[in-house]
Scaffold this active site. Structure first.
Site, PDB file in Angstrom:
ATOM      1  N   SER A 220      11.480 -19.840 -38.341  1.00 13.31           N
ATOM      2  CA  SER A 220      10.829 -20.474 -39.395  1.00 13.31           C
ATOM      3  C   SER A 220       9.362 -20.496 -38.971  1.00 13.31           C
ATOM      4  O   SER A 220       8.966 -19.156 -39.000  1.00 13.31           O
ATOM      5  CB  SER A 220      11.134 -22.267 -39.334  1.00 13.31           C
ATOM      6  OG  SER A 220      10.508 -23.307 -40.112  1.00 13.31           O
TER       7      SER A 220
ATOM      8  N   HIS B  57      12.782 -18.653 -43.224  1.00 16.23           N
ATOM      9  CA  HIS B  57      13.590 -18.955 -44.438  1.00 16.23           C
ATOM     10  C   HIS B  57      12.046 -19.886 -45.334  1.00 16.23           C
ATOM     11  O   HIS B  57      11.103 -19.969 -45.026  1.00 16.23           O
ATOM     12  CB  HIS B  57      14.493 -21.040 -43.929  1.00 16.23           C
ATOM     13  CG  HIS B  57      13.606 -22.111 -43.384  1.00 16.23           C
ATOM     14  ND1 HIS B  57      15.227 -22.398 -43.027  1.00 16.23           N
ATOM     15  CD2 HIS B  57      13.025 -21.581 -42.610  1.00 16.23           C
ATOM     16  CE1 HIS B  57      13.936 -23.633 -41.975  1.00 16.23           C
ATOM     17  NE2 HIS B  57      13.231 -22.778 -42.002  1.00 16.23           N
TER      18      HIS B  57
END
Length: 195
Positions: free
Chosen positions: A95, A120
């Site tokens: 992330s 993501h």
């Protein structure tokens, strides 16, 4: 916290391990990216820049990600300061951790052989009045676009590919991360400099 004893002409000096590594221009970004941790990392980046603006800083990352605002504060500082910031994933960079890994100086972004990298879209949730939910929904979409543009800039991937690839959790090993452009090289051993 481990303590390191250093010998010098003036005697012994004790350092906690992270302070000793900071002296070698190594910063650890470990755990959740949140405001307190971001402030510590930013302070260390600024301190090392003031010590020597022409010498690389080494940022070691082992993070599952965290707050977008805290991560972007670190990212912006990495881009703002004069020294190159070399990034190295040890363990995982997921992330926001992956965005910071990719945000290192071009040609100086690395991971170790068994590192895991994951990109993501941002996560978020909100409850309240419908009008407030609408405001927050538009904001998270704007944040997603901003993060995708940063990844596209550092990876060289088209924005459309980044949008598709970040729609769901997208895990990569080192070689895949090199192919994708998130990092430049997988390190298997430290290079030895000639004496």
């Amino acid at each position: 916290m481990p303590i390191v004893i250093e010998q010098s002409a003036r005697g012994e000096r004790a350092f906690d391990i992270y302070s000793r590594l900071l002296k070698e221009r190594v910063i650890f970004l470990v755990g959740q990216v949140e405001d307190y941790m971001a402030n510590l990392v930013i302070a260390q980046l600024l301190f090392l820049e003031s010590e020597n603006p022409d010498k690389d800083i080494h940022l070691y990352i082992n993070s599952p990600g965290g707050l977008v605002t805290a991560g972007l504060a670190i990212y912006d500082t990495m881009q703002f300061i004069k020294p190159d910031v070399s990034t190295l994933c040890v363990g995982q960079a997921a992330s926001m951790g992956a965005l910071l890994l990719a945000g290192g100086a071009a040609g100086k972004r690395y991971c170790l052989p068994h590192s895991r990298i994951m990109i993501h879209q941002p996560l978020g949730g909100f409850q309240g009045q419908a009008s407030d939910i609408d405001i927050h929904a538009r904001e998270i979409l704007a944040v997603r676009d901003r993060l995708n543009k940063i990844l596209a800039h550092h990876t060289g991937q088209p924005i459309e590919k980044i949008q598709i690839d970040t729609d769901r959790d997208n895990f990569m090993g080192g070689d895949d991360a090199v192919s994708y452009g998130l990092i430049d090289k997988v390190l298997t051993h430290r290079t030895v400099t000639a004496a």
